[in-house]
Write an enzyme that holds these catalytic residues in place. Structure first.
Site: not given
Ligand code: MRU
Length: 362
Positions: A201, A242, A252
């Site tokens: 990501q 999260d 997170n």
């Molecule tokens: O698995 P993902 O890509 O949904 O995980 C996202 C994250 O861990 C972000 O750091 C978290 O959601 C914060 S978003 C503003």
């Protein structure tokens, strides 16, 4: 935020008002596509496959998903089933369950014929509130960057993990919101972007959105952060989250905990940016109580990228007979967190800090 000068949100109502459009994040950075989602099944698919991802964004999209479900069947059983299906789509981010509950509560007492329009209005409110909250996070968090810029009289180097930018929310982002505000105010910032294996990501999404908005950044291998901190090249770490327990433990993206340990060892401030919708007031011990999503081993055993001939290809990088494990999140204990940046201001990563800003919640 902008893609090459044009403002976008990461989810919006389609022009006919009967569906939503999203940015397909599984296609970035190779293609910019805006799939139209018209049904509950399409929304659930988009969340599960991570066409949309990031805690606040999956909350907003799930809220629209409940509206689309009610357009097809607004009866009590259908409402309960749709809420359950959406809440089960991804387990770790608490915003998803929160948003589904909020829309569910808004429509439960209404006659069936009134439910879909009310759900649509509530989902739109959730999306707009997320934008306002993330913007406020930016305005509160930028003071941390301003302080460092004054003390240093040079470029402020900020390390971030995963994608907690505007693609992970409806707009602005959480961890990146203070960075966008600093950039707008003309402060010299540079972002170290962890690639964030296994789904990349950071490399695919954070780098793309910073580049398209014009913010200086450098992508690094996940393992490089500790070395950069030891050599004074990181002034500040900001990550998203999260789910945060009422005591301040932070779930997170996997790898966040290791960054927090390295930051502590090198006296680098480690801040977590979040809207209050990410706080789970019902939990106290993040390591013991936050459910950690286990995703497919194929995310570890393969990588997707653009081949030299321009085609997008997925290749295997692990021997055929080696198994792989893929916990998608980890928990950073509150004691390793310098503080929280929220829509109501900054606070200590503790129950006192959170309740000081948001009041008591039982
Ligand atoms: O698995 P993902 O890509 O949904 O995980 C996202 C994250 O861990 C972000 O750091 C978290 O959601 C914060 S978003 C503003």
């Amino acid at each position: 935020m902008k893609i090459d000068g044009t403002p976008y949100r990461s989810v919006w109502l389609d022009t006919d008002g009967g569906a939503i459009r999203i940015i397909d994040q599984t296609r970035l950075p190779w293609a910019l596509e805006f799939p139209r989602l018209t049904t509950l099944a399409e929304v659930v698919h988009a969340i599960r496959t991570m066409q949309v991802r990031g805690a606040p964004l999956i909350g907003a999209v799930a809220a629209y998903g409940l509206w689309l479900a009610l357009c097809a069947d607004a009866g009590d059983d259908a409402l309960a089933r749709a809420m359950e299906t959406l809440q089960a789509a991804r387990p770790t981010a608490v915003n998803l369950a929160w948003a589904v509950r909020r829309v569910g509560d808004a429509v439960a007492g209404l006659a069936a014929r009134d439910r879909a329009p009310a759900a649509k209005r509530e989902a739109m409110r959730i999306a707009d509130e997320d934008v306002a909250q993330c913007r406020a996070i930016g305005e509160h968090g930028v003071s941390l960057i301003e302080d460092l810029a004054r003390a240093k009289a040079g470029v402020v180097n900020i390390l971030t993990h995963c994608n907690a930018g505007w693609l992970a929310t409806v707009d602005w982002g959480t961890a990146l919101a203070p960075i966008y505000c600093a950039h707008e105010r003309g402060l010299a910032v540079h972002v170290w972007v962890d690639e964030t294996r296994p789904r990349n990501q950071g490399a695919a999404l954070t780098a793309w959105e910073l580049a398209r908005h014009g913010v200086p950044h450098t992508v690094i291998a996940d393992n490089a952060g500790g070395h950069l901190m030891q050599h004074g090249q990181v002034d500040l770490v900001i990550v998203g989250t999260d789910r945060v327990t009422r005591t301040g433990d932070v779930a997170n993206k996997i790898g966040t905990y290791l960054k927090a340990l390295a930051a502590r060892d090198n006296q680098v401030p480690f801040w977590v940016a979040l809207p209050s919708t990410t706080i789970d007031w019902g939990l106290r011990d993040g390591v013991a109580e936050i459910p950690i999503e286990e995703r497919a081993a194929s995310e570890v055993t393969t990588m997707t990228g653009r081949a030299m001939d321009g085609t997008v290809a997925t290749i295997r990088i692990v021997p055929r007979d080696s198994p792989a494990a893929n916990p998608a999140f980890d928990v950073t204990p509150a004691r390793l967190v310098s503080g929280f940046i929220t829509e109501r201001g900054c606070c200590a990563a503790s129950e006192a800090g959170l309740t000081g800003l948001f009041g008591g919640h039982d």
